[in-house]
Design an enzyme around this catalytic site. Structure first.
Site, short mmCIF file in Angstrom:
data_model
loop_
_atom_site.label_atom_id
_atom_site.label_comp_id
_atom_site.label_asym_id
_atom_site.label_seq_id
_atom_site.Cartn_x
_atom_site.Cartn_y
_atom_site.Cartn_z
N ILE A 150 -13.64 1.26 6.03
CA ILE A 150 -12.46 1.08 6.88
C ILE A 150 -11.88 2.43 7.31
O ILE A 150 -11.58 2.65 8.49
CB ILE A 150 -11.39 0.23 6.17
CG1 ILE A 150 -11.94 -1.17 5.89
CG2 ILE A 150 -10.13 0.14 7.02
CD1 ILE A 150 -11.04 -2.02 5.00
N ASP A 169 -10.33 11.89 -0.14
CA ASP A 169 -11.19 10.93 -0.82
C ASP A 169 -12.14 11.72 -1.71
O ASP A 169 -13.07 12.37 -1.22
CB ASP A 169 -11.99 10.08 0.17
CG ASP A 169 -12.75 8.95 -0.50
OD1 ASP A 169 -13.15 9.12 -1.68
OD2 ASP A 169 -12.96 7.90 0.13
N ALA A 230 -4.15 -2.07 3.18
CA ALA A 230 -5.15 -2.19 2.11
C ALA A 230 -4.72 -3.21 1.06
O ALA A 230 -5.14 -4.38 1.11
CB ALA A 230 -5.39 -0.82 1.47
N ARG A 231 -3.88 -2.81 0.12
CA ARG A 231 -3.40 -3.68 -0.95
C ARG A 231 -1.94 -3.36 -1.24
O ARG A 231 -1.54 -2.20 -1.31
CB ARG A 231 -4.24 -3.50 -2.22
CG ARG A 231 -5.63 -4.12 -2.15
CD ARG A 231 -5.53 -5.65 -2.18
NE ARG A 231 -6.83 -6.30 -2.21
CZ ARG A 231 -7.49 -6.74 -1.15
NH1 ARG A 231 -6.96 -6.54 0.06
NH2 ARG A 231 -8.63 -7.37 -1.26
N ASP A 254 0.79 -4.49 6.26
CA ASP A 254 0.13 -5.79 6.37
C ASP A 254 0.02 -6.46 5.01
O ASP A 254 -0.30 -7.64 4.92
CB ASP A 254 -1.28 -5.61 6.97
CG ASP A 254 -1.99 -6.93 7.20
OD1 ASP A 254 -1.36 -7.85 7.78
OD2 ASP A 254 -3.17 -7.06 6.82
N GLU A 259 3.38 -10.26 -2.74
CA GLU A 259 2.95 -11.05 -1.58
C GLU A 259 2.91 -12.54 -1.89
O GLU A 259 2.46 -12.94 -2.96
CB GLU A 259 1.57 -10.56 -1.15
CG GLU A 259 1.11 -11.09 0.18
CD GLU A 259 -0.10 -10.31 0.68
OE1 GLU A 259 -1.10 -10.96 1.01
OE2 GLU A 259 -0.04 -9.06 0.71
N HIS A 283 -0.68 -10.11 6.26
CA HIS A 283 -1.99 -9.88 5.61
C HIS A 283 -3.11 -10.48 6.45
O HIS A 283 -3.89 -11.32 6.01
CB HIS A 283 -2.01 -10.48 4.19
CG HIS A 283 -3.11 -9.88 3.35
ND1 HIS A 283 -3.04 -9.85 1.97
CD2 HIS A 283 -4.30 -9.31 3.68
CE1 HIS A 283 -4.15 -9.28 1.49
NE2 HIS A 283 -4.92 -8.95 2.51
N GLY A 285 -5.22 -8.36 8.33
CA GLY A 285 -6.10 -7.27 8.73
C GLY A 285 -7.52 -7.69 9.01
O GLY A 285 -8.14 -7.25 9.99
#
Length: 317
Positions: A150, A169, A230-231, A254, A259, A283, A285
């Site tokens: 992503i 990363d 993402a999360r 998102d 949630e 959510h 995505g």
């Protein structure tokens, strides 16, 4: 095999599984509390957002394979599954473009305050002077945290807008940074200080849970944009809200720390209500027709591989 699909799934791929000789039950209304009673004879369980805790795995004596029809698999107790001899497989890369599109959509919408524009027009208010104040994306620095499938798709699209890219990363190769013309950053705090906008693309693990907290937000520039598709568990929500108010951050989410379930229809918006510029989505995505078709095709390929060879494609545990 007996296959239970406990989520939405494209009809033509459900029929394809049936054509290949499998007994398929589609129960998209199931959730983690009702799923244990439905899995007694299930050999293959396919889920998207439905959680699969240990109780579900324990209730499925014949279960051999759980397929997460998507990339992330933190909604499945994959370690307990391994202890029970149940394979967990995912569908990496199949919805990357869809998530990247939403991340860029939020970035553009926040820069031009598209929701605020539309809201005022709907109320009969013409305020060109206010909404002519936009920064623009060209030449701005976008910080990408996580350069998996992503993150790389986000990078490709951000370059089309002429943005300068930096990323963090620790698992990405030097070739990846060079190929995408991205400057590597030493850590997320250095990245935050260098970026006009930050977008997050990490899994929610014990190492990353709550990673975006007061320390990270303190490093962001005043007025910066923060996007998380993402999360939800990656972000300490009270810290984000406090920083957004103090530093006038623009926030696009998102996913959320607390949630609602996929079957719920109520969301506690109160924590975000006082933010200057907050845009949120549900959510969604990975929820494009293109992505869902690609994910379903991958899930069917995983079933085929297991049925024909006994091997597990994209096994994560």
């Amino acid at each position: 095999m007996n296959i239970l699909i406990a989520d939405k799934f494209p009809a033509h791929w459900t029929e394809e599984l049936k054509k290949r000789g499998h007994a398929v039950t589609l129960r998209p209304e199931l959730d983690e509390t009702t799923l244990p009673a439905a899995v007694a004879d299930t050999e293959v369980l396919i889920v998207r957002s439905t959680k699969v805790p240990a109780a579900v795995i324990n209730a499925a004596a014949r279960l051999k394979l759980i397929i997460r029809a998507g990339a992330g698999f933190d909604t499945i107790d994959f370690k307990h599954a391994a202890q029970k001899g149940v394979a967990v497989c995912n569908c990496p890369g199949t919805n990357s473009i869809a998530v990247a599109e939403l991340a860029l959509g939020l970035l553009l919408a926040l820069d031009r305050r598209l929701y605020h524009n539309t809201r005022d027009l709907n109320a009969g208010v013409w305020n060109k002077k206010e909404y002519s104040k936009a920064r623009g994306l060209y030449g701005r620095t976008l910080g990408i945290i996580g350069l998996g499938h992503i993150g790389q798709e986000v990078a490709k699209r951000a370059q089309a807008f002429g943005m300068r890219l930096v990323a963090f990363d620790p698992y990405a190769t030097a070739d990846t940074f060079a190929r995408l013309n991205i400057t590597p950053m030493a850590d997320i705090y250095t990245l935050a200080a260098a970026s006009d906008a930050v977008t997050v693309h990490l899994p929610d693990t014990p190492q990353t849970h709550g990673l975006f907290n007061q320390k990270f937000f303190a490093a962001l520039k005043d007025g910066a944009t923060f996007i998380n598709t993402a999360r939800g568990g990656l972000v300490n929500t009270p810290d984000l809200i406090a920083a957004a108010k103090a530093k006038h951050l623009r926030v696009g989410l998102d996913v959320y720390e607390n949630e609602p379930k996929a079957t719920d229809n109520v969301f506690d918006f109160a924590p975000f209500a006082d933010l200057d510029c907050f845009y949120g989505t549900h959510h969604i995505g990975a929820s494009t027709d293109q992505a869902q078709d690609a994910v379903a095709e991958c899930a069917v390929n995983i079933v085929d591989t297991f049925a024909q060879t006994g091997n597990f494609l994209h096994k994560v545990n």
